[in-house]
Design a protein around this motif. Sequence first.
Motif, short mmCIF file in Angstrom:
data_model
loop_
_atom_site.label_atom_id
_atom_site.label_comp_id
_atom_site.label_asym_id
_atom_site.label_seq_id
_atom_site.Cartn_x
_atom_site.Cartn_y
_atom_site.Cartn_z
N UNK A 6 74.01 45.34 -29.81
CA UNK A 6 72.94 46.18 -30.34
C UNK A 6 71.79 45.36 -30.92
N UNK A 7 72.12 44.19 -31.48
CA UNK A 7 71.08 43.37 -32.09
C UNK A 7 70.03 42.93 -31.10
N UNK A 8 70.48 42.48 -29.94
CA UNK A 8 69.55 42.02 -28.91
C UNK A 8 68.67 43.16 -28.42
N UNK A 40 70.16 40.03 -35.93
CA UNK A 40 70.89 38.75 -35.83
C UNK A 40 72.40 38.97 -35.78
N UNK A 41 72.79 40.24 -35.74
CA UNK A 41 74.20 40.64 -35.61
C UNK A 41 75.08 40.12 -36.74
N UNK A 62 74.22 54.62 -25.58
CA UNK A 62 74.88 53.57 -24.78
C UNK A 62 73.93 52.43 -24.48
N UNK A 63 72.67 52.77 -24.13
CA UNK A 63 71.68 51.73 -23.86
C UNK A 63 71.37 50.94 -25.13
N UNK A 64 71.29 51.64 -26.24
CA UNK A 64 71.02 50.98 -27.52
C UNK A 64 72.10 49.96 -27.84
#
Length: 365
Positions: A6-8, A40-41, A62-64
């Motif tokens: 999700x971070x990216x 930065x997760x 899901x895309x997020x």
Amino acid sequence: MKEINIGRVLMKKRKEKGITQDELANYIGVSKASVSKWETEQSYPDVTFLPQLAAYFNISIDELMDYQPQMTKEDIRALYKKMSGKFASEPLEAVLTECRAIIKKYYSCFPLLLQMGILMINHLELEKDPERSAGLLREAKELFVRVREESEDVAASRQAVYMEALCSLTAGEPDAALELLGRTVEPALPAESLLSAAYQMKGEPEHAKSVLQAGIFQNMVVLFNFLPAYMMLCAQEPKKFEETLRRTLLAAEVFDMQSLHPWHLINVYVTAAQGYMIQEKTEKALEMLERFADLAISDIYPMKLHGDSYFDLLDDWLEELDLGGSLPRDEKTIRKSMTDLVTVNPAFAALASEKRYQMIVRKLT
């Protein structure tokens, strides 16, 4: 194989939208530090923020999350090879635990479930405890049942039926296998001849040839599954047994099975040796085992499905298979299995004191 990332996605979408971390934080109602940690997760957004974030960037949840519930054929092939290697080199329970985690994560990816079930079946012999072995068999069978009942892929469902029936037979449940497979042999209607004719009609002779080569190869493999099984059924009928073996060895020579598919020839030799032991023909049994040993220690590794000068259009088709040209077990496991076929096979226990048998065992070990 993709993980949740999700971070990216947040960083990418935020930059595409041309907004700062402050602006996104203000919209969501959190601090800039929170957004920074998400990107930065170091942490993840609370689940209640996911619909809001997805709506803001006009994407699905899901895309997020960059979540892929399916694996590609290439991913599955690479994973199978990796896990097969682990079965050969790491503790069984640790590898099974890893397999179960993968299955749980991709439980809606039916091609993966099918291959994971096949992976378990192909390494069932590593579990020496009968109760745990039976449990592992049931576990694999459940995967095949899920694929059969829920997959929309006809080919995958058909393969799942076959594997489920194999599980039933292994568990000593012939009626269940018959129920799955049907109790009679249906006439075969091979599509290869029609496919080949269609490609020829389109002016694509090489494509037509490749289709027929694939058909010939597949039927050859099927034949070498049938012949040893039939030979064993005829073990109490020496004339029929000998004739079946003669025809099998002739076919093996015609199609150069020693080079093209040595595993099937190895199976022929072991089956013939077992049949001769039933007939109390020790010398002939030893002759077959010597052939087996010579082939098993010859230059046949790494074992891989491939074409030859006759099947010169086969390799591209093989690469399209689920596992490509790779066999379903690691080389180390295959070598051990071949040794066990002779050294721990009760059919050959009576040969233990025979010098020729002892030499065969030494060759293999």
